[in-house]
Design a protein around this motif. Structure first.
Motif, PDB file in Angstrom:
ATOM      1  N   TYR A   1      37.729 -12.872 -64.090  1.00 18.80           N
ATOM      2  CA  TYR A   1      38.773 -13.893 -64.168  1.00 18.80           C
ATOM      3  C   TYR A   1      39.116 -14.218 -65.621  1.00 18.80           C
ATOM      4  N   VAL A   2      38.095 -14.366 -66.461  1.00 21.12           N
ATOM      5  CA  VAL A   2      38.339 -14.688 -67.872  1.00 21.12           C
ATOM      6  C   VAL A   2      39.023 -13.522 -68.579  1.00 21.12           C
ATOM      7  N   GLY A   3      38.551 -12.307 -68.314  1.00 19.87           N
ATOM      8  CA  GLY A   3      39.131 -11.145 -68.982  1.00 19.87           C
ATOM      9  C   GLY A   3      40.588 -10.929 -68.618  1.00 19.87           C
ATOM     10  N   PHE A   4      40.885 -10.944 -67.322  1.00 26.70           N
ATOM     11  CA  PHE A   4      42.277 -10.770 -66.907  1.00 26.70           C
ATOM     12  C   PHE A   4      43.117 -11.989 -67.272  1.00 26.70           C
ATOM     13  N   GLY A   5      42.480 -13.162 -67.338  1.00 27.25           N
ATOM     14  CA  GLY A   5      43.214 -14.342 -67.781  1.00 27.25           C
ATOM     15  C   GLY A   5      43.656 -14.223 -69.226  1.00 27.25           C
ATOM     16  N   CYS A   6      42.774 -13.698 -70.082  1.00 24.90           N
ATOM     17  CA  CYS A   6      43.151 -13.475 -71.485  1.00 24.90           C
ATOM     18  C   CYS A   6      44.261 -12.439 -71.593  1.00 24.90           C
ATOM     19  N   PHE A   7      44.141 -11.378 -70.813  1.00 21.10           N
ATOM     20  CA  PHE A   7      45.183 -10.349 -70.838  1.00 21.10           C
ATOM     21  C   PHE A   7      46.514 -10.912 -70.338  1.00 21.10           C
ATOM     22  N   GLY A   8      46.462 -11.731 -69.277  1.00 18.62           N
ATOM     23  CA  GLY A   8      47.692 -12.346 -68.776  1.00 18.62           C
ATOM     24  C   GLY A   8      48.316 -13.290 -69.783  1.00 18.62           C
ATOM     25  N   ALA A   9      47.482 -14.046 -70.506  1.00 18.13           N
ATOM     26  CA  ALA A   9      48.010 -14.928 -71.545  1.00 18.13           C
ATOM     27  C   ALA A   9      48.647 -14.124 -72.675  1.00 18.13           C
ATOM     28  N   MET A  10      48.074 -12.967 -72.979  1.00 18.65           N
ATOM     29  CA  MET A  10      48.672 -12.106 -74.003  1.00 18.65           C
ATOM     30  C   MET A  10      50.050 -11.613 -73.553  1.00 18.65           C
ATOM     31  N   VAL A  11      50.160 -11.214 -72.292  1.00 15.39           N
ATOM     32  CA  VAL A  11      51.457 -10.763 -71.770  1.00 15.39           C
ATOM     33  C   VAL A  11      52.458 -11.916 -71.759  1.00 15.39           C
ATOM     34  N   ALA A  12      51.999 -13.112 -71.380  1.00 16.23           N
ATOM     35  CA  ALA A  12      52.887 -14.279 -71.406  1.00 16.23           C
ATOM     36  C   ALA A  12      53.346 -14.592 -72.828  1.00 16.23           C
ATOM     37  N   SER A  13      52.492 -14.344 -73.810  1.00  9.24           N
ATOM     38  CA  SER A  13      52.889 -14.550 -75.205  1.00  9.24           C
ATOM     39  C   SER A  13      53.965 -13.556 -75.627  1.00  9.24           C
ATOM     40  N   ILE A  14      53.905 -12.353 -75.074  1.00 12.60           N
ATOM     41  CA  ILE A  14      54.971 -11.379 -75.331  1.00 12.60           C
ATOM     42  C   ILE A  14      56.300 -11.900 -74.790  1.00 12.60           C
ATOM     43  N   ILE A  15      56.265 -12.431 -73.573  1.00 13.81           N
ATOM     44  CA  ILE A  15      57.487 -13.002 -72.986  1.00 13.81           C
ATOM     45  C   ILE A  15      57.979 -14.176 -73.825  1.00 13.81           C
ATOM     46  N   LEU A  16      57.047 -14.977 -74.351  1.00 19.41           N
ATOM     47  CA  LEU A  16      57.420 -16.102 -75.214  1.00 19.41           C
ATOM     48  C   LEU A  16      58.171 -15.616 -76.452  1.00 19.41           C
ATOM     49  N   SER A  17      57.704 -14.526 -77.050  1.00 18.79           N
ATOM     50  CA  SER A  17      58.377 -13.985 -78.236  1.00 18.79           C
ATOM     51  C   SER A  17      59.785 -13.524 -77.904  1.00 18.79           C
TER      52      SER A  17
ATOM     53  N   MET B   1      62.906 -19.208 -88.283  1.00 18.24           N
ATOM     54  CA  MET B   1      61.907 -18.199 -88.642  1.00 18.24           C
ATOM     55  C   MET B   1      60.500 -18.769 -88.530  1.00 18.24           C
ATOM     56  N   GLY B   2      60.349 -20.069 -88.880  1.00 17.16           N
ATOM     57  CA  GLY B   2      59.027 -20.671 -88.825  1.00 17.16           C
ATOM     58  C   GLY B   2      58.470 -20.711 -87.419  1.00 17.16           C
ATOM     59  N   LYS B   3      59.321 -21.058 -86.437  1.00 23.67           N
ATOM     60  CA  LYS B   3      58.863 -21.104 -85.054  1.00 23.67           C
ATOM     61  C   LYS B   3      58.537 -19.711 -84.526  1.00 23.67           C
ATOM     62  N   PHE B   4      59.279 -18.716 -84.995  1.00 26.69           N
ATOM     63  CA  PHE B   4      58.976 -17.358 -84.556  1.00 26.69           C
ATOM     64  C   PHE B   4      57.615 -16.910 -85.075  1.00 26.69           C
ATOM     65  N   LYS B   5      57.235 -17.399 -86.250  1.00 25.21           N
ATOM     66  CA  LYS B   5      55.893 -17.099 -86.761  1.00 25.21           C
ATOM     67  C   LYS B   5      54.824 -17.660 -85.832  1.00 25.21           C
ATOM     68  N   LEU B   6      55.086 -18.838 -85.266  1.00 25.84           N
ATOM     69  CA  LEU B   6      54.136 -19.411 -84.315  1.00 25.84           C
ATOM     70  C   LEU B   6      54.036 -18.551 -83.057  1.00 25.84           C
ATOM     71  N   CYS B   7      55.183 -18.015 -82.615  1.00 28.48           N
ATOM     72  CA  CYS B   7      55.162 -17.124 -81.447  1.00 28.48           C
ATOM     73  C   CYS B   7      54.330 -15.876 -81.737  1.00 28.48           C
ATOM     74  N   LEU B   8      54.552 -15.287 -82.909  1.00 27.45           N
ATOM     75  CA  LEU B   8      53.780 -14.100 -83.278  1.00 27.45           C
ATOM     76  C   LEU B   8      52.303 -14.428 -83.457  1.00 27.45           C
ATOM     77  N   LEU B   9      52.015 -15.609 -84.013  1.00 24.55           N
ATOM     78  CA  LEU B   9      50.619 -16.015 -84.179  1.00 24.55           C
ATOM     79  C   LEU B   9      49.945 -16.191 -82.821  1.00 24.55           C
ATOM     80  N   THR B  10      50.666 -16.777 -81.872  1.00 28.20           N
ATOM     81  CA  THR B  10      50.122 -16.922 -80.519  1.00 28.20           C
ATOM     82  C   THR B  10      49.840 -15.565 -79.895  1.00 28.20           C
ATOM     83  N   LEU B  11      50.781 -14.638 -80.062  1.00 31.35           N
ATOM     84  CA  LEU B  11      50.596 -13.295 -79.515  1.00 31.35           C
ATOM     85  C   LEU B  11      49.397 -12.600 -80.155  1.00 31.35           C
ATOM     86  N   GLN B  12      49.295 -12.686 -81.474  1.00 30.65           N
ATOM     87  CA  GLN B  12      48.182 -12.033 -82.157  1.00 30.65           C
ATOM     88  C   GLN B  12      46.843 -12.664 -81.782  1.00 30.65           C
ATOM     89  N   SER B  13      46.846 -13.974 -81.577  1.00 33.07           N
ATOM     90  CA  SER B  13      45.600 -14.656 -81.209  1.00 33.07           C
ATOM     91  C   SER B  13      45.109 -14.196 -79.844  1.00 33.07           C
TER      92      SER B  13
END
Length: 494
Positions: free
Chosen positions: A55-71, A1-13
């Motif tokens: 590049y920065v804007g779409f990069g942030c959006f891509g990182a957010m999508v990658a965080s979803i895949i991480l979860s 559960m603790g590691k999943f919190k990190l995944c959710l924190l990454t996604l929210q960030s």
């Protein structure tokens, strides 16, 4: 559960960073239907160029999508058992996530590298062709990313499929394990319930912003970019067809892996022909995915694949469907004989090989291209302006197809009716039936029932009501039938 919190924190960030980028730092004003816009945020005041902001804007959006895949990846790996073939070691998971972050964070680079060399010339050309251009199109801060959508639209569609397939597969597989599969016997009831709640929470957390924010944005963007009348029914059918194909592939692979490689259930005569049907469903579903995708591109007037190639893929698909239809007839006949004359049938069945049945089924599949190209003399070079297989079929082949459908449908209905009557009599007499025979009979009846509900009835309804322009509705309905049959079989086989 603790590691999943990190995944959710990454996604929210990353979600916060993306929102802050769009709302304050970049604040883009998009010039729909032009693929361009003008930034109005803090970055432009600081002198940061528009390509860097993109590049920065779409990069942030891509990182957010990658965080979803991480979860999803974390939930998937926690749910599956240690002996599961999909259980990956830590380094493989890290490599998968690095690949996702790198690809999705840099997804805009192809568009930036192929952007127009002269912004002024591109803007002037847009003013000549666009009926109602934006008032500040010629502003120095305005930027046109692409002059046309045709070049990169398939690329971004591929990215969507890349992300969607990963999330859909891991989400569906987790759902299967938590709610339906018998592979989770090692999990206690309380643990399984907790895992299910966490999965539902993850899906809900993603579904709410997707439904309220990203889906309307995508709807608006696609309808303006492709400059095409938006037929919602077509896209619903196409999306359903792709998802049901992926689901069928997963279930069929699960059945073949468990009952042929592990438990050797295929050695029992009751299931041998049925497993051949599962293999055909697996192949048909694999071919269905590119078929649905290519049809979508043709619908958008984007000829990504030449029509000749698309047509030949359709011929292969039709041949497999023809083989599967006649194999269903063979299964129905075998089930009737095994139920009505059990002793005599199995006496002769054990001494006969399946090669004759396989040969007959292959013959029905090979008859499709033979009739189409040799008897009906179809020539693809003579087809002009056709973006659908049906308009390319000769009238003689359509007649052959109609007669073939009547033949195997009639045989299916006849023998399925006999099987139902016999099973009803056995129930009234309270006759004991072996587990394998009962399972095989139910699988056969499920096949016939799904054919009636998902194939025959939709065809009759669409013909009676004159329903058109809803995309590959009948093909999707047949694919849903295969998904239902595979699910029922997996459940019955245990």
């Amino acid at each position: 559960m603790g590691k999943f919190k990190l995944c959710l924190l990454t996604l929210q960030s990353w979600t916060f960073v993306t929102d802050f980028m769009l709302a304050s730092l970049a604040t883009p004003r998009v010039f729909f239907p032009i693929i361009g816009g003008r930034p109005l945020g803090i970055f432009i005041k600081l002198g940061i160029t528009v390509p860097v902001q993109l590049y920065v804007g779409f990069g942030c959006f891509g990182a957010m999508v990658a965080s979803i895949i991480l979860s999803f990846l974390y939930r998937h790996q926690v749910t599956v058992n240690q002996d599961n073939i999909l259980k990956c070691n830590r380094w493989f998971q890290i490599c998968v996530m690095i690949m996702n972050y790198v690809i999705l964070s840099n997804a805009l680079l192809p568009a930036l590298f192929t952007s127009p060399d002269s912004q002024l010339a591109t803007k002037i050309e847009i003013l000549r062709n666009e009926a109602c251009p934006a008032k500040d199109l010629l502003h120095p801060d305005s930027y046109v990313l692409q002059s046309s959508v045709d070049r990169l639209f398939p690329y971004f569609c591929g990215l969507v499929v890349f992300v969607g397939c990963q999330c859909a597969f891991m989400g569906l597989h987790c759902s299967w394990i938590l709610f339906f599969s018998t592979l989770t016997t090692k999990l206690s009831k309380k643990t399984r319930k907790m895992q299910a709640k966490l999965l539902v929470a993850l899906v809900a957390q993603l579904a709410i912003p997707t439904t309220l924010c990203y889906c309307p944005m995508a709807y608006f963007a696609i309808t303006t970019l492709v400059d095409h009348y938006w037929q919602l029914g077509y896209w619903i059918c196409t999306g359903t067809g792709i998802l049901s194909s992926l689901f069928t592939i997963g279930v069929c692979w699960f059945i073949m892996n468990k009952h042929t490689l592990k438990q050797k259930t295929w050695r029992k005569l009751e299931y041998q022909i049925i497993f051949i049907r599962v293999a055909l469903d697996f192949l048909i579903s694999i071919i269905s995915i590119p078929t649905f995708i290519i049809r979508a591109f043709l619908f958008l007037d984007l000829e990504v694949v030449p029509f000749d190639v698309f047509f030949m893929i359709g011929v292969v698909s039709i041949s497999l469907v023809e083989m599967r239809s006649y194999l269903a007839v063979v299964i129905a006949i075998e089930r009737v004989l095994a139920t009505v004359f059990p002793i005599k049938f199995w006496k002769y069945r054990k001494g006969s090989a399946n090669i004759a049945i396989v040969g007959f089924v292959l013959t029905t599949g090979c008859s499709v291209p033979i009739v189409m190209f040799y008897i009906c003399e179809l020539r693809l070079s003579s087809i002009i302006g056709c973006n659908n297989n049906i308009c390319a079929y000769p009238p003689a082949y359509l007649t052959y197809r109609f007669l073939s459908t009547i033949i195997f449908s009639s045989f299916n209905a006849f023998f399925s009716g006999i099987l139902c009557l016999k099973l009803f009599c056995l129930i009234l007499k309270r006759t004991d039936v072996s587990t394998d025979l009962r399972r095989a009979n139910l699988i056969s009846l499920t096949d016939e029932l799904s054919s009636l509900v998902f194939e025959i009835l939709p065809s009759l309804i669409s013909s009676a009501l004159g329903v058109t322009n809803v995309g590959p509705a009948l093909g999707v309905s047949r694919q849903l039938a295969r998904a239902v049959e595979a699910t029922v079989m997996a459940k019955l086989m245990g």
